[in-house]
Scaffold this motif. Sequence first.
Motif, short mmCIF file in Angstrom:
data_model
loop_
_atom_site.label_atom_id
_atom_site.label_comp_id
_atom_site.label_asym_id
_atom_site.label_seq_id
_atom_site.Cartn_x
_atom_site.Cartn_y
_atom_site.Cartn_z
N GLU A 162 0.85 -1.18 0.00
CA GLU A 162 0.00 0.00 0.00
C GLU A 162 0.89 1.24 0.00
O GLU A 162 1.91 1.29 0.69
CB GLU A 162 -0.91 -0.01 1.23
N ALA A 218 1.17 -5.00 2.62
CA ALA A 218 -0.17 -5.26 3.15
C ALA A 218 -0.51 -6.75 3.06
O ALA A 218 -1.25 -7.27 3.88
CB ALA A 218 -1.20 -4.44 2.36
N PHE A 244 -8.42 -9.79 0.02
CA PHE A 244 -7.80 -8.79 0.90
C PHE A 244 -8.45 -7.43 0.69
O PHE A 244 -8.77 -6.74 1.65
CB PHE A 244 -6.30 -8.72 0.64
N GLU A 285 -11.98 -7.26 2.13
CA GLU A 285 -12.01 -7.23 3.60
C GLU A 285 -11.48 -5.91 4.16
O GLU A 285 -11.88 -5.50 5.25
CB GLU A 285 -11.17 -8.37 4.16
N SER A 286 -10.60 -5.25 3.42
CA SER A 286 -9.97 -4.04 3.95
C SER A 286 -10.83 -2.81 3.82
O SER A 286 -10.47 -1.75 4.30
CB SER A 286 -8.61 -3.81 3.28
#
Length: 184
Positions: free
Chosen positions: A126, A133, A179, A182-183
């Motif tokens: 990121e 990440a 990912f 979910e983030s």
Amino acid sequence: MKTLLSFRQFLSRNPVIFKNVLSLSCLVLLLSCSVAQRVPPTTYPPIALLFFENGTNEPMIEQQFSPILKERFIRRGMNRIQNSNETAFVLSGKIVQFESAFKSLNENGQATEYQITIGVASKLTEKGKAEPALKMDLMESADYLASSDPAMNRDRRDRAIREAAFRLSDRTVDLVSDFLSESR
């Protein structure tokens, strides 16, 4: 009213047509309900996909893997950008393993089936953060039958490499999309 009555009489005299009209009406009703409950597609932030490095002795393996990975990201609906300065996420990696091993032998001790194994270490970084990440160490294999014809043998080997690359790419895209989902 008279038209409705005559249509009703027509249907009562033709039970097959009545069943078809009834089935069609039910189908239209079900489809209208399913369209109303459809979930909008997930949108992902743009990702810069850097060309994967080759850390193996297999020449040009990265030139086979990187385009397959990019194609899989595009198929999943993820925006892919060349310039890493324009995105919040950058996916980079290295092909760290390439093995070609025989899987079976004939009665003369010659290999009849081979297995190609490819290993990839990648990371999703990121922007503005030092630690990745998401880190991924993935490995996939694919088999091919040996041939006495060298051109056919090379073709089968290349197909096995592409098959393993497709599997690795699919797993990578799945992990990245999970990912990112979910983030949020």
